[in-house]
Motif scaffolding. Structure first.
Motif, PDB file in Angstrom:
ATOM      1  N   VAL A   9     -84.922  56.770  33.890  1.00  0.00           N
ATOM      2  CA  VAL A   9     -85.718  55.775  34.624  1.00  0.00           C
ATOM      3  C   VAL A   9     -86.579  54.979  33.648  1.00  0.00           C
ATOM      4  O   VAL A   9     -86.724  53.753  33.780  1.00  0.00           O
ATOM      5  N   SER A  14     -91.319  54.707  40.347  1.00  0.00           N
ATOM      6  CA  SER A  14     -89.870  54.547  40.133  1.00  0.00           C
ATOM      7  C   SER A  14     -89.167  55.907  40.150  1.00  0.00           C
ATOM      8  O   SER A  14     -88.098  56.066  40.747  1.00  0.00           O
ATOM      9  N   LYS A  35     -83.702  62.850  33.787  1.00  0.00           N
ATOM     10  CA  LYS A  35     -83.786  61.811  34.809  1.00  0.00           C
ATOM     11  C   LYS A  35     -85.002  60.903  34.574  1.00  0.00           C
ATOM     12  O   LYS A  35     -84.908  59.671  34.711  1.00  0.00           O
ATOM     13  N   GLU A  74     -86.407  57.571  42.817  1.00  0.00           N
ATOM     14  CA  GLU A  74     -85.173  58.193  42.332  1.00  0.00           C
ATOM     15  C   GLU A  74     -85.004  59.599  42.893  1.00  0.00           C
ATOM     16  O   GLU A  74     -83.907  60.017  43.271  1.00  0.00           O
TER      17      GLU A  74
END
Length: 468
Positions: free
Chosen positions: A18, A59, A14, A63
């Motif tokens: 990003v 960021s 993940k 998320e």
């Protein structure tokens, strides 16, 4: 080569996604990667970004739907997610002024960031971007050093250690924790640069020392600190324990070596940092009390008293906590000879009561320390002491069950004495209290209110006659 097994947790995939959206390169670096190859668990994960580390952390936080803590001064950001602690930082390069360990920090590449790392095994990085996911970056052959069990700096060790002298203690700390050797050139550089340690704050130094003490075999670290010359600078009192003096062919044991054995013995049975500190300091008063006479040879009478008096000064100098932790260590240093004396002599109820009273809730830790203090190479002597300590433990249990002495408060208080005899705070009140306490500890009366009052009346009639 790719090591996708190391980054199989979905959190890494993940983060990479990003980062790809933000068009930046991102890597997991340092301890997490090192510990993967060593099969050691690690929940603290350092993420280095070829760009804005704080921006990527924010960021990722959005998320994950989790809070991000930003440390602007250090240019880092941290978030916690599913039991992991993730710290993000932008890739940096550093330059140092000789008079300070604080570097001038500039933005840099991942390669710059790896070059500023302290050791090759901590410069390993795994890519998290999709195209190169799990790919290892190892510019200084850190994998080979892991296989060879070597601590080595990425560049010239003299520059590495001069730039940030704390790295000298960190080298020893990693060698201790991991069971590695310090590469010979690096070891010699520590010896050459040891005086540079004086520019480092005591708080940063003691953090590393505590990690050495908390390792599985602390003696490795203290032996290395001694051999590199750092121990004399950091902890001169301990350095003074070293050596054997001979007089008329009679010598004493090396108290430095003995102390390290005691700390290692403690570490096998307890992870209590402050009990380990008590082991480290239990004989610290011996250099001050060492005396030779023709009859007894070398003696260290009262070293436990001298040592206990040294504890506050040592804690203050090392920036250790000046609170109940210090008092705990001081108490154990002061009392560590008492169970040994009981083990050598007939164990009387009175002596056991007094030990229970003085040690209180720390009696078990005191016994652990005393058992660890048996470092003789003569097996029969060790067995004899352990057998005697077993007898002391048995007596401690019996007396505690019968008399409830541990942390006891005498049934007659100073306020009761003053009210009973119409007197104010005075020396006489203290005498009455002490004599009642001692009568209970010596077994002359039970820890009982009626018996204590009866004795109080008797003592008061003796010392208060004509004073009321």
């Amino acid at each position: 080569m790719r090591y996708q097994e190391a980054v199989k947790d979905p959190v890494f995939r993940k983060i990479g996604e990003v980062a790809d959206k933000n068009n930046v390169r991102v890597f997991v670096i340092g301890g997490y990667v090192r510990d993967f190859f060593l099969n050691r668990p690690c929940k603290d994960i350092d993420i280095v970004v070829d760009g804005d580390g704080i921006g990527l952390a924010n960021s990722v936080g959005r998320e994950f739907g989790t809070k991000v803590t930003v440390f602007k001064t250090f240019g880092t950001a941290m978030l916690r997610y599913k039991g992991l602690e993730l710290e993000f930082v932008g890739a940096r390069k550093e330059s140092y002024n000789f008079l300070s360990r604080k570097p001038v920090v500039e933005k840099g590449s991942i390669e710059d960031d790896q070059h500023r790392r302290d050791f090759t095994i901590n410069a390993l990085a795994l890519s998290l971007n999709k195209e190169t996911f799990g790919e290892l970056s190892d510019p200084f052959d850190g994998i080979a050093d892991l296989e060879r069990l070597i601590i080595r700096t990425p560049g010239d060790p003299d520059i590495t250690y001069s730039d940030d002298p704390l790295r000298m203690i960190r080298a020893i700390r990693f060698a201790t924790q991991l069971g590695f050797d310090i590469e010979s050139g690096s070891f010699q550089a520590i010896e050459r640069n040891k005086e540079r340690l004086k520019i480092i704050s005591q708080e940063r130094i003691i953090t590393e020392i505590n990690k050495i003490i908390c390792s599985e075999v602390p003696s490795i670290g203290f032996d290395l600190l001694d051999k590199t010359g750092l121990l004399k600078i950091i902890f001169p009192e301990m350095s003074k324990l070293k050596g054997v003096e001979i007089n008329n062919g009679r010598g004493h044991k090396d108290n430095f070596i003995h102390t390290l054995k005691v700390v290692d013995n403690i570490s096998k049975v307890s992870d209590n940092l402050w009990l380990r500190w008590a082991a480290l300091l239990h004989d610290i008063g011996k250099p001050k009390t060492k005396v030779y006479d023709a009859v007894h040879g070398w003696t260290f009478h009262g070293h436990e008293v001298a040592g206990s008096k040294m504890v506050p000064g040592i804690f203050r100098h090392l920036r250790l906590p000046m609170n109940e932790k210090m008092k705990y260590v001081q108490k154990l240093v002061f009392l560590h000879m008492r169970p040994i004396i009981l083990a050598e002599e007939t164990v009387t109820d009175s002596a056991v009561r007094r030990l229970l009273f003085d040690a209180g809730d720390d009696i078990e830790d005191l016994m652990i320390l005393c058992e660890a203090d048996i470092t003789s190479g003569i097996e029969a002597k060790v067995k004899r002491y352990l057998k005697n300590f077993a007898l002391v433990r048995k007596k401690l249990r019996e007396i505690e069950e019968k008399d409830k002495i541990r942390n006891f408060q005498p049934p007659v208080t100073g306020e009761m004495i003053m009210e009973r005899y119409g007197i104010g705070p005075s020396r006489e009140v203290g005498i009455i209290k002490d004599r009642i306490k001692n009568a209970i500890l010596d077994g002359e009366i039970s820890n009982d209110y009626a018996q204590a009052v009866e004795l109080m009346e008797k003592i008061a009639s003796e010392i208060l006659h004509g004073k009321k």
